[in-house]
Design an enzyme around this catalytic site. Structure first.
Site, PDB file in Angstrom:
ATOM      1  N   HIS D 167       0.867  -1.182   0.000  1.00 29.65           N
ATOM      2  CA  HIS D 167       0.000   0.000   0.000  1.00 29.65           C
ATOM      3  C   HIS D 167       0.900   1.227   0.000  1.00 29.65           C
ATOM      4  O   HIS D 167       1.594   1.496   0.982  1.00 29.65           O
ATOM      5  CB  HIS D 167      -0.894  -0.020   1.246  1.00 29.65           C
ATOM      6  CG  HIS D 167      -1.806  -1.204   1.266  1.00 29.65           C
ATOM      7  ND1 HIS D 167      -2.151  -1.860   2.423  1.00 29.65           N
ATOM      8  CD2 HIS D 167      -2.431  -1.867   0.252  1.00 29.65           C
ATOM      9  CE1 HIS D 167      -2.970  -2.870   2.126  1.00 29.65           C
ATOM     10  NE2 HIS D 167      -3.143  -2.897   0.819  1.00 29.65           N
ATOM     11  N   GLU D 170       1.530   3.929   2.766  1.00 31.46           N
ATOM     12  CA  GLU D 170       2.071   3.491   4.052  1.00 31.46           C
ATOM     13  C   GLU D 170       3.587   3.628   4.040  1.00 31.46           C
ATOM     14  O   GLU D 170       4.346   2.658   4.056  1.00 31.46           O
ATOM     15  CB  GLU D 170       1.603   2.058   4.344  1.00 31.46           C
ATOM     16  CG  GLU D 170       0.075   2.005   4.472  1.00 31.46           C
ATOM     17  CD  GLU D 170      -0.522   0.610   4.455  1.00 31.46           C
ATOM     18  OE1 GLU D 170      -1.759   0.505   4.327  1.00 31.46           O
ATOM     19  OE2 GLU D 170       0.239  -0.359   4.563  1.00 31.46           O
ATOM     20  N   HIS D 260       3.444  -2.936   6.880  1.00 28.14           N
ATOM     21  CA  HIS D 260       2.288  -2.081   6.605  1.00 28.14           C
ATOM     22  C   HIS D 260       2.124  -0.968   7.625  1.00 28.14           C
ATOM     23  O   HIS D 260       2.810  -0.914   8.636  1.00 28.14           O
ATOM     24  CB  HIS D 260       1.018  -2.950   6.652  1.00 28.14           C
ATOM     25  CG  HIS D 260       0.796  -3.761   5.430  1.00 28.14           C
ATOM     26  ND1 HIS D 260      -0.085  -3.398   4.442  1.00 28.14           N
ATOM     27  CD2 HIS D 260       1.371  -4.917   5.024  1.00 28.14           C
ATOM     28  CE1 HIS D 260      -0.062  -4.302   3.482  1.00 28.14           C
ATOM     29  NE2 HIS D 260       0.817  -5.238   3.805  1.00 28.14           N
ATOM     30  N   GLU D 336       2.081  -4.153  11.362  1.00 25.49           N
ATOM     31  CA  GLU D 336       1.349  -2.897  11.193  1.00 25.49           C
ATOM     32  C   GLU D 336       1.902  -1.833  12.136  1.00 25.49           C
ATOM     33  O   GLU D 336       2.087  -2.074  13.319  1.00 25.49           O
ATOM     34  CB  GLU D 336      -0.151  -3.102  11.514  1.00 25.49           C
ATOM     35  CG  GLU D 336      -0.871  -4.090  10.615  1.00 25.49           C
ATOM     36  CD  GLU D 336      -1.292  -3.481   9.262  1.00 25.49           C
ATOM     37  OE1 GLU D 336      -1.200  -2.248   9.108  1.00 25.49           O
ATOM     38  OE2 GLU D 336      -1.691  -4.252   8.369  1.00 25.49           O
TER      39      GLU D 336
END
Ligand SMILES: [Ca+2]
Ligand SMILES: [Ca+2]
Ligand SMILES: [Ca+2]
Ligand SMILES: [Ca+2]
Lengths: 375, 375, 375, 375
Positions: D167, D170, D260, D336
């Site tokens: 992504h 990010e 991420h 994350e």
């Protein structure tokens, strides 16, 4: 062989890359004009592989005289750029032969100066107590035309304008500005301190950020050669010149420098304005003092080789430095640095490059101060 | 209040430090001579504490004229040195009033330059492809007298000698050399490149490492003022001069610079050799060109204020630059920088300092090259 | 051949240096004690010259076991130190054979850490928002014993003491502290942030600055081995220990680390306090958790090789970490790093060195935090 | 008010900018998809001007939960980014109130990481003796998908794959890789050295350079969310995944990390693969050891807050880490990091940022090595 160009100022056309020793390339023209000469690309996964790259259309380049005695630059890490000895111009085609030492290698016409670095340069200037960044307008693509202003306007401070990179492929012009700005904003340098007392400097590090980012040689996103737009700039075709001219009218101009690179001549030289109609009669003398002071400060500079005064013919007043001389009657000069090496002081390893352009930018403070003090 | 001086060039005598606002100090004389003026010490655990430090014997200093208009330098981190505004000379005593922002603070007569930094400077020069370090001899304490040699001797290269810090407390002299060397060994600088072609440079960054490390102002470990030893240097008293003179005889000398600081005059100036018996008749003219070129390159330099030609009287030929002028008939100059500020271009925050000395050292390449080219 | 040692921690005796291939040297003992092992000297003007240096008295060194498998370190620029492969221990004598690539070369027993660098380290800490420098007392020679205090004392913050370089020749101990401090004062590091919340750290980067600057191996200027002075330190003989002990009594101590180098064992290891009379019964378990956490954080650390618990015999409580364990009942450890290489993770080019010591210092934050959280 | 976005990852729609205190903006969606959340723009010539900027469509963002407690980042020099305290989410609209201290100011959703910096990162890796850059394929726009390979394949070295920035908005994912690579290529770090012995690492710093340069939040130039393409990647829609998957099949995979950022949760957490059909029965235990080792190495990490195991439903095997777990049966994790701050260890000045992501990347070496050693 994998070849890419998806980065700032990337530019090449790949005709064939099946065999590393028979890579066929074409120079890609500016996005909206037919000029071609700039190239910048990356070859992947070729450590230890002998490469032979032929540029098929170099004879059609904007400056065919640029190829004899020219050596391409290369880099593995995008910081250290070196000349490739195995560059040659043969039967009207540029050929680069090189065996890379690392997997990925970048080749370019000259050491690149990216838009990201351009914005970092502005950001550093912004943090200096001596400078602020003023945005003069927007380009065709919507980028900003930025001006580093050093010194608050006052009666004691003469307005000095320095612009660079009207021709976006002439990256040495922005390296020059980087060197000039670093010295100009140095709190300990006496030339810088005197200059900050005597002048308000308006410095445009990149007149043509669209063309630069797009990998153009000479034109902006609309296909205009900005250095032929100074008589009648327009919003549609040359907003970059229009906004600079407008602010120059507001500040006045006591001294003007336009920074360039020359594809053919292997020398640093200045093209003056003594031939411009209407310039003061003492212009040639003042110009001579400036040139002499620059030669003292930088042995990279010389005055023997350069353009003939009639080079630009009827176009003359469309050029920045001539138009400014005509309009403001001030000392107004075009500085040219080589894409090749400087034959006066050659360096086979790197040729003329970013570092040398920075040194010249730093040296330029001396003739500017001399001119201001003697005026 | 705890005060310490157990580090390179540390020097102070503490008479009383019971109350932070009534600290009584004395300048400590050179280890084997009565000169005193240099000080360098650290005050501990005084964040936010108003300090008042009185130097009781400043009237007996080597240069009492050094105190009016003088401001001490201070630092918390030994990298950034600033002038202490609350320094004053009153009733014949130097007084420093200061409230430190951090626990520990260093005060000094001028920004120090340690023996460790001196050796690092030599080490960096050693790694340059353009230089090598040659040791000329040993000091009284057994330290080495080192010479950075730039360029291999050849008929095309004239021998240029630059020496610094005969007077060890004049640290600006070694900062000057650091700036000069950094530029001289720059691969991209055109003045440096031309100079490396035309000259073989012999640079002694510190003539007096013993005095420097001991925190002396003017003399070596044997109490000798080296700049009065050039006629008859001896192994016992001035081996530092003896070994340099010996090598100079071997190489010859076409241009000589001796770098100094002046306690009293708030200016950068040069003391020449036009009055030395036997120098060539064109010396004054050659000297004038040199001074003019330096003034172009550095607005910190001026020629209006300086020493009178009769300043040194009968001692004259015992001084380095005069003896060299007499012996070699070459251009031979003493450069003086201020301990105070430079009144021509004042900076209240830092006064004259290491950085400004470095810029002057870098600028010096220009008159040197001019002289070599015109000779 | 010219050999000098006139610099911080310089130490050698030259018996004969007439021929470069037959240089005879002696290790110089500590200034007021008979320990010898440390050496640090510079050889001049020997580029390309094969050197053979024999240390005649290595059999009498403090740790004769230190020589087998040992390789001397060398440097041209005092920044990059490398091991000299041509080092060997033969017939009871250390021999170094080396052909330098540059004019001047430094040889040392281990990568040096000068007093000037020590003061710079304190100066940098002083500028951090998280630390202040507190001076605990004065050494025999009058230098200061400095403590970097990280965190203001509070009930939530346990007092942690870390001391280094009681033995001045063990420079790896101060490199270790430099690495630990750099991480501890990092605003972005989460281990450092947590530690600054949970602990008030008292860090003494150099317990023995006199011995360090003088080039001693094990003792201070009065000839005292500080790590045998913790029971009964005195003003005359061991003021360095006396002042630290006094402040430790004022702050208390919840965790103690004493940083050392070991001449013989080619490993990183910890000597604990489980054998000290009066330590809490859970000490061995707490210690095991600490060691395990350090082994996780740094594969340079191991627990198989180390000292036997009875190594120090009746002297035991005179040692810093044992005395502290006895007095405060806290976890109290001596860390040892090798002078040789780390056989667990060897690097023939540099052996154990300053950089690796710094990494270990940075890694140490992890077991410290683990111990504080689990206590 | 002049607002520009003509630079790498620039993204904003300006509805109205006539008054500085009533600027109306819209988040611009990805170029070929409707996701919007990323913004990055520059406001010009506003030193000292109170700005009030309202994002009209923040309720339609990809992650509306991302706005409560969120603070925008700003920078004057593009190097130091700070959180803007005057950011708030009110009536479904994000509002930024800020009075810039300098002329030009940049605002962004998170600290940007440009394509130029990405290429510089590759260039630095290329120069390391421990790494080479291998290009796996080309993106939709023709950029290259590059992999930094650390270690030559061998039976002793397990294949470890780390991919980042599927992504593109990010950016913390690439900052993480920068920190991880810097440590992994450090010659002195023992964790790095052991890891280089035990693993061959394949690191893809940016899976989605097209989306990154275009200023997309979640998709590539063809509008594909790459982290839903792992089951059936195609040349037309997801060549980035296709080429990585292909090379992964060739090398095998013993450990996989996908890096991420999460818009909503203000924590660092890991989403595992224990729920993936067909993973070995001991996966949960192995995963728990990894998480525990990471928590030891970085207090920024925690295991209490995270995704529920059923979060991805039927899409599960289209995600990178789940697909890899299924295909290779190896430990396979998604890391994350927050766009907001880390509530476990908050820093109001900068929030979660590039530096903290780099520290986490460096810390990650520890659990990786632990897993490899225990496997
Ligand atoms: Ca041109
Ligand atoms: Ca003097
Ligand atoms: Ca020891
Ligand atoms: Ca996400």
């Amino acid at each position: 062989v994998h070849i890419s160009q998806g980065f700032d100022s990337g530019s090449i056309e790949v005709l064939s890359a099946e065999a590393p020793d028979a890579i066929r390339l074409r120079l890609r023209p500016d996005n909206a004009a037919s000029f071609c000469q700039w190239f910048h690309f990356r070859v992947h996964d070729v450590a230890g592989v002998p490469l032979r790259m032929v540029f098929e259309n170099t004879a059609d380049a904007a400056y065919p005289d640029g190829w004899p005695d020219y050596h391409a630059v290369a880099s593995y890490d995008r910081r250290e750029w070196f000349r490739v000895p195995g560059t040659r111009f043969e039967d009207g085609r540029l050929i680069i032969e090189h065996t890379p030492e690392h997997s990925s290698v970048y080749y370019a016409y000259f050491e690149p100066y990216s838009h990201e670095r351009h914005l970092d340069l502005l950001g550093q200037a912004e943090m200096s107590p001596y400078a602020r960044v003023h945005t003069l307008g927007a380009t065709v693509d919507g980028r900003s035309v930025d001006c580093v202003v050093v010194g608050a306007p006052s009666p004691e401070r003469k307005p000095v304008w320095i612009i660079a990179r009207q021709h976006p492929g002439e990256t040495m012009a922005e390296w020059f500005v980087e060197g000039l700005l670093a010295r100009l904003l140095d709190s300990a340098d006496p030339l810088a301190r005197r200059l900050r007392e005597r002048a308000c400097l308006y410095i445009v590090p990149n007149m043509n950020p669209d063309g630069a980012s797009r990998g153009n040689l000479r034109t902006n996103a609309a296909g205009a050669n900005l250095n032929r737009e100074w008589m009648t700039p327009t919003v549609a075709r040359s907003p970059e010149v229009l906004c600079v001219r407008k602010h120059m009218e507001a500040t006045g101009c006591a001294l003007f420098l336009d920074i360039h690179g020359d594809e053919s001549l292997p020398y640093v030289f200045i093209d003056g304005s003594e031939m411009v109609p209407g310039v003061p009669h003492n212009m040639a003398a003042r110009q001579a003092v400036f040139l002499s002071a620059l030669a003292e400060a930088s042995p990279d500079f010389q005055t023997e080789v350069g353009y003939t005064p009639d080079r630009f013919g009827e176009e003359m007043l469309t050029l920045a430095s001539k138009w400014v001389a005509h309009r403001f009657g001030c000392l107004s000069l075009t500085l040219e640095m080589p894409f090749k090496d400087n034959h006066l002081l050659p360096d086979a390893r790197v040729g003329w490059n970013g570092e040398r352009s920075k040194r010249l930018g730093a040296a330029m403070l001396q003739p500017i101060l001399r001119d201001l003090l003697s005026d």
